[in-house]
Design a protein around this motif. Structure first.
Motif, PDB file in Angstrom:
ATOM      1  N   VAL A   1       0.848  -1.197   0.000  1.00  0.00           N
ATOM      2  CA  VAL A   1       0.000   0.000   0.000  1.00  0.00           C
ATOM      3  C   VAL A   1       0.879   1.241   0.000  1.00  0.00           C
ATOM      4  O   VAL A   1       1.895   1.292   0.702  1.00  0.00           O
ATOM      5  N   THR A   2       0.475   2.248  -0.758  1.00  0.00           N
ATOM      6  CA  THR A   2       1.283   3.461  -0.838  1.00  0.00           C
ATOM      7  C   THR A   2       1.301   4.255   0.465  1.00  0.00           C
ATOM      8  O   THR A   2       2.285   4.921   0.781  1.00  0.00           O
ATOM      9  N   LEU A   3       0.210   4.196   1.234  1.00  0.00           N
ATOM     10  CA  LEU A   3       0.112   4.927   2.502  1.00  0.00           C
ATOM     11  C   LEU A   3      -0.227   3.958   3.617  1.00  0.00           C
ATOM     12  O   LEU A   3      -0.981   3.005   3.414  1.00  0.00           O
ATOM     13  N   GLU A   4       0.347   4.175   4.788  1.00  0.00           N
ATOM     14  CA  GLU A   4       0.053   3.340   5.945  1.00  0.00           C
ATOM     15  C   GLU A   4      -1.459   3.144   6.095  1.00  0.00           C
ATOM     16  O   GLU A   4      -2.216   4.120   6.077  1.00  0.00           O
ATOM     17  N   PRO A   5      -1.922   1.912   6.213  1.00  0.00           N
ATOM     18  CA  PRO A   5      -3.371   1.672   6.359  1.00  0.00           C
ATOM     19  C   PRO A   5      -3.951   2.463   7.527  1.00  0.00           C
ATOM     20  O   PRO A   5      -3.342   2.554   8.595  1.00  0.00           O
TER      21      PRO A   5
ATOM     22  N   ILE B   1      -4.466 -11.172   6.100  1.00  0.00           N
ATOM     23  CA  ILE B   1      -3.215 -10.704   5.493  1.00  0.00           C
ATOM     24  C   ILE B   1      -2.067 -10.975   6.460  1.00  0.00           C
ATOM     25  O   ILE B   1      -2.143 -10.655   7.652  1.00  0.00           O
ATOM     26  N   ALA B   2      -0.988 -11.568   5.931  1.00  0.00           N
ATOM     27  CA  ALA B   2       0.145 -11.922   6.790  1.00  0.00           C
ATOM     28  C   ALA B   2       1.201 -10.835   6.856  1.00  0.00           C
ATOM     29  O   ALA B   2       1.955 -10.755   7.842  1.00  0.00           O
ATOM     30  N   ARG B   3       1.268 -10.002   5.829  1.00  0.00           N
ATOM     31  CA  ARG B   3       2.348  -9.013   5.747  1.00  0.00           C
ATOM     32  C   ARG B   3       1.816  -7.770   5.047  1.00  0.00           C
ATOM     33  O   ARG B   3       1.072  -7.873   4.071  1.00  0.00           O
ATOM     34  N   VAL B   4       2.219  -6.604   5.552  1.00  0.00           N
ATOM     35  CA  VAL B   4       1.832  -5.332   4.944  1.00  0.00           C
ATOM     36  C   VAL B   4       3.083  -4.514   4.685  1.00  0.00           C
ATOM     37  O   VAL B   4       3.938  -4.348   5.562  1.00  0.00           O
ATOM     38  N   VAL B   5       3.195  -4.010   3.475  1.00  0.00           N
ATOM     39  CA  VAL B   5       4.300  -3.140   3.081  1.00  0.00           C
ATOM     40  C   VAL B   5       3.695  -1.791   2.695  1.00  0.00           C
ATOM     41  O   VAL B   5       2.755  -1.742   1.899  1.00  0.00           O
ATOM     42  N   TYR B   6       4.207  -0.718   3.271  1.00  0.00           N
ATOM     43  CA  TYR B   6       3.707   0.608   2.903  1.00  0.00           C
ATOM     44  C   TYR B   6       4.882   1.555   2.671  1.00  0.00           C
ATOM     45  O   TYR B   6       6.026   1.258   3.067  1.00  0.00           O
ATOM     46  N   ALA B   7       4.609   2.689   2.034  1.00  0.00           N
ATOM     47  CA  ALA B   7       5.669   3.634   1.696  1.00  0.00           C
ATOM     48  C   ALA B   7       5.813   4.735   2.739  1.00  0.00           C
ATOM     49  O   ALA B   7       6.904   4.986   3.245  1.00  0.00           O
TER      50      ALA B   7
END
Length: 352
Positions: A83-87, A106-112
């Motif tokens: 995701v581009t922005l933190e959820p 969801i097991a993993r979240v990647v954000y910018a």
């Protein structure tokens, strides 16, 4: 390089590729309004893109929920959401995206970039507390560039303020008889209209309205309206005539007394205004500069001199050179016969 290093490098490359796609999706969303442009890509453990989503504006599903909606129940379990922005972590017109990701498995979240919102931040912490692996900062600079105005407004609780003026080499914005059309040439005026169209709002003082009767629209060379029009704003206490050109603007004008500029800017931010283009005149520009509320100067210089009293700025209350407000030149552009100087305020640390 160890096998663990190879895996980490490969994982970062995969995350960056998915983030670039999320950026492309985010760019499809509306550039104005109170909500940011956000994109989301859901990736399987083996790197397959399973679903994509983006935010289409206030009241619609956020990017994460939009992406999840395209998967069958349970299909997101064990996957990665990029995701581009933190959820977000709050309930507004929609529920918290962090909770939606947890509930989807969801097991993993990647954000910018982290969400700077007072009410919406904290999604990463909520995800971690729920056992989700979280990584931030992937392609942060690129996302910062896409969301520059929104992030500024969210962090500072006001729009980013750009002050523009056109002047002669000796700093005159008009001749002694008040005439000012045209100090600069066609290329400079074209650049101004492009920048107007990029701003959420454009502002003048009542003096400029009464003297010049500006339309405050963004136009092409033929005088046709550009697709995006900034919201016209007038600061001042004097009444604006019903027949003023700006009252025919495609967007509804907003009026402020201007007695408390900081408060006015906070109100504009609440209305979804994230960038404000100050077009005139010298009284309004001087007021914003004196209040320390200017984030960028655009000075269009024409190769001419006029002399006389019609300066681009009024009295700033600065008695001595030691107290001069300092700016850093960040760009210099040649526009036909004219020159554009772009400057940003020098920070106190830089001055020291």
């Amino acid at each position: 390089m160890t096998s663990a290093d190879h895996r980490a490098t490969a994982q970062f490359a995969a995350d960056a590729a998915a983030m670039r796609r999320a950026l492309e999706l985010a760019d499809r969303g509306p550039a104005d309004g109170v909500n940011p442009r956000v994109g989301c890509v859901i990736v399987s453990p083996n790197g397959e893109v399973l679903a994509e989503g983006w935010h289409r504006g206030a009241g619609t599903a956020h990017a994460e929920v939009d992406a999840l909606s395209k998967l069958a129940p349970g299909a997101a379990a064990g996957t990665t959401a990029v995701v581009t922005l933190e959820p977000c972590n709050h309930t507004g017109r929609t529920g918290p995206c962090a909770l939606a990701l947890v509930e989807a498995g969801i097991a993993r979240v990647v954000y910018a970039v982290g969400d700077p919102g007072v009410h919406s931040s904290g999604g990463a912490a909520r995800l971690r507390a729920s056992g989700v692996e979280v990584s931030g900062g992937v392609l942060a600079d690129e996302v910062e560039a896409l969301l520059e105005d929104w992030l500024f407004a969210a962090r500072h609780r006001r729009p980013r303020v750009i002050v523009k003026w056109a002047s002669t080499l000796d700093g005159r914005a008009a001749a002694a008889d008040g005439t000012s059309r045209w100090i600069t040439g066609a290329a400079a005026r074209r650049d101004v209209h492009r920048r107007r169209a990029a701003a959420d709002a454009i502002a003048v003082g009542t003096g400029t309205v009464l003297t010049d009767d500006p339309s405050l629209t963004a136009r092409d060379d033929a005088g046709n309206l550009l697709e995006h029009q900034p919201v016209p704003i007038v600061f001042g206490r004097r009444p604006v005539p019903q027949g003023a050109a700006l009252r025919s603007h495609p967007r509804t004008p907003l009026f402020f007394a201007g007695a408390e500029l900081a408060g006015d800017l906070e109100e504009l931010a609440r209305r979804g205004i994230r960038s404000l283009f100050i077009e005139g005149g010298p009284t309004l520009a001087s007021a914003f500069i004196t209040a320390g509320l200017v984030d960028e100067l655009l000075v269009y210089l024409a190769p001419a001199v006029l002399g006389g009293p019609m300066l681009a700025l009024g009295d700033l209350g600065i008695p001595t050179i030691a107290d001069a407000l300092r700016f850093d030149f960040t760009a210099v552009e040649r526009l036909g016969d004219d020159v554009l100087l772009v400057a940003h305020p020098t920070t106190r640390d830089e001055r020291d």
